[in-house]
Design an enzyme around this catalytic site. Structure first.
Site: not given
Length: 570
Positions: A319, A523
């Protein structure tokens, strides 16, 4: 490729929203009006808690003075939040992991370079920073919080992600196992099993808005976690406790709206799975952003389709990405539910193989037979529907309702998505690749990866489209690096194993260099520039970071780092 919209905007049940989440969404919308878009993180507001009961809090909120045009002044909103709402980080408290030691015995024996070893120990120490337990206040009055009251300590990803996330946990567990933190790893799995026992599947994240709002999960890797823990610990009691939950999760992904039946070119029918969230409204943790994106759509039906497809993309973990869009420059054309994804079915194939393995350990022969057959059926389906011999990749398949009869779609080559995505290579991670594909096909896949454009100087890009979405070029994400590397490393072909080590070196190096420059693990990374954090999406690059730490430790355990190999960027 004929890409279509979902067939109906009302398909699938919708679960009602809880009063707490409805109210916090209202606060979120008001805060956006007051504070503006710059630096605004909508998730912060639905992660807040109440200091009083919902009735008293709503009453106080409604009494905030409004201007003539109905807006709220900043000082008034600040005062309300300070008095009635708890901070987004107050529901979890720090807890020391029970099995953490500064340098575990037998830690990363293949890492010979002293600089890399010192860095690896610093990454190992980050498990302490990310370890939390649910506050006693949440356990005493759960109705005041959106955080779910999990029993065991948790490992959070970091930064804005202050709760457990499903597929993140797999790579955190891989790192915890490299760190010899077996009890912490078992606690993580036990928490996820408790969610499956309660809801029938593992939630996307451990927040109330992931159950009362948009029912969806994340890539199913729970069985893989249990197999990896068993292989380190031999804990058969854990296997016995977990097997019923795994059967529930398998049913979740292989029933109802998740299942698609498709007829191949030879007339045989196959069942494969897709991502499909049961939700047709803005996601509470991103409500203001979702509404703004949907505002260009002309009617409520199209908006509902878009919200469902957006939540389904979140279920995929990607996403967001051009992979799900009809028009890669327009997020509003996201059509996730019209795609049968390669990676989801590779995850499910691995789940079926893992369940058969675990069931065999505890003598559940009927389960072994059932899931061995299921894995064989899915393997055939993936080869028939996804495999493209010319490209040497497994390709996502777009559904076309005009080519459908009695709920069965008919396969056509033109509906395969011929674009190269990192997800096209996720079958490398399963035994589909390592045990049944011949060396000639293996070599074709390796050549395809090399020539795809995805392989960059600092790792594997997710796509070749630079759209500004965070799961697009030039970003590389830890899970995909690890799955592809591990799949190549397990191959019987030397060329594949050599490529695995080469990609691992690129990825470890960029993590190291970024850490030395900034003191943080990110991340995601920009794979075109060694040592550069990734970007794009709706929030700034997050640090911490659970799955990044786990992948680096797992790769260093597998491949090591020779004393004489340069660790800095070339």
């Amino acid at each position: 490729m004929n890409m279509i919209k979902a067939e109906t905007c009302e398909k699938g049940p919708v679960i009602p929203t809880t009063p707490l989440v409805i109210f916090l969404e209202k606060v979120q919308e008001t805060a956006l009006q007051v504070y503006g878009h710059k630096g605004f993180d909508p998730k912060q507001f639905v992660d807040m808690s109440l200091r009083q009961n919902i009735e008293a809090t709503v009453e106080a909120f409604d009494k905030i003075p409004r201007t003539v045009n109905g807006s709220v002044l900043k000082n008034d909103l600040d005062g309300f939040i300070g008095k009635y709402l708890g901070g987004a980080d107050e529901d979890l408290v720090y807890v020391e992991p029970v099995d953490y030691v500064a340098e575990p015995e037998g830690f990363l024996p293949k890492v010979k370079n002293t600089e890399v070893r010192a860095w690896a120990l610093e990454v190992h120490s980050l498990w302490k920073n990310l370890s939390r337990k649910v506050s006693d206040h949440v356990l005493e009055k759960p109705e005041l919080y959106t955080l779910l009251p999990l029993k065991n300590p948790v490992i959070i990803p970091g930064s804005r992600f202050r709760e457990v996330y499903y597929w993140d946990s797999y790579w955190m567990i891989r790192g915890l196992l490299a760190s010899k933190m077996y009890e912490t790893a078992k606690g993580v799995v036990t928490n996820l099993i408790s969610l499956t026992d309660q809801f029938g599947y593992v939630l996307n994240g451990a927040r109330a808005y992931y159950i009362a709002i948009h029912i969806f999960s994340q890539p199913p890797v729970l069985a893989a976690m249990i197999v990896d823990i068993y292989n380190r610990t031999g804990d058969l009691d854990l296997v016995r406790r977990c097997l019923p939950a795994l059967l529930k999760e398998h049913h979740f992904w292989n029933s109802g709206i998740h299942i698609v039946t498709i007829q191949d070119a030879q007339g045989s029918t196959h069942c494969l799975s897709r991502y499909y969230a049961m939700w047709n409204k803005p996601r509470p943790e991103s409500s203001t952003i979702d509404r703004r994106t949907a505002s260009k759509l002309p009617n409520i039906c199209e908006k509902r389709e878009f919200y469902r497809d957006l939540a389904s993309a979140a279920e995929s973990g990607w996403d967001f990405s051009s992979r799900w869009m009809r028009n890669e420059s327009d997020l509003a054309t996201t059509t996730t539910t019209s795609i049968i994804p390669v990676d989801l079915n590779a995850f499910l194939l691995k789940m079926e193989l893992d369940i058969a393995f675990l069931a065999n350990l505890i003598g559940e022969s009927s389960v072994v037979t059932q899931f061995t057959e299921a894995s064989q059926n899915r393997q055939r389906a993936m080869n028939c529907i996804f495999w493209n011999a010319e490209m040497g990749q497994w390709l996502d398949y777009w559904l076309d309702s005009s080519n459908k009869s009695e709920d069965i779609y008919k396969w056509e080559d033109l509906h395969q998505n011929k674009k190269s995505f990192a997800s096209n290579f996720v079958p490398l991670w399963t035994q589909l690749f390592s045990s049944v594909v011949d060396d000639i096909t293996t070599q074709r896949v390796v050549q395809s990866l090399r020539s795809s454009g995805l392989l960059q100087s600092a790792g594997i890009a997710m796509t070749l489209s630079n759209t500004g979405q965070q799961w697009d070029f030039p970003n590389g994400w830890p899970p995909l690096q690890h799955m592809i590397i591990e799949g190549l490393a397990r191959s019987g072909l030397q060329e594949a194993r050599t490529l695995a080590k080469d990609i691992a070196i690129r990825w470890i190096r960029t993590n190291y260099v970024a850490y030395k420059k900034t003191g943080a693990m990110y991340e995601k990374y920009d794979v075109t520039r060694c040592g550069a954090a990734g970007g794009g999406g709706v929030y700034v690059a997050q640090t911490g970071f659970g799955w990044t730490n786990g992948v680096v430790l797992a790769l260093l355990e597998e491949f090591g780092w020779p004393e004489d190999l340069n660790i800095d960027c070339y």
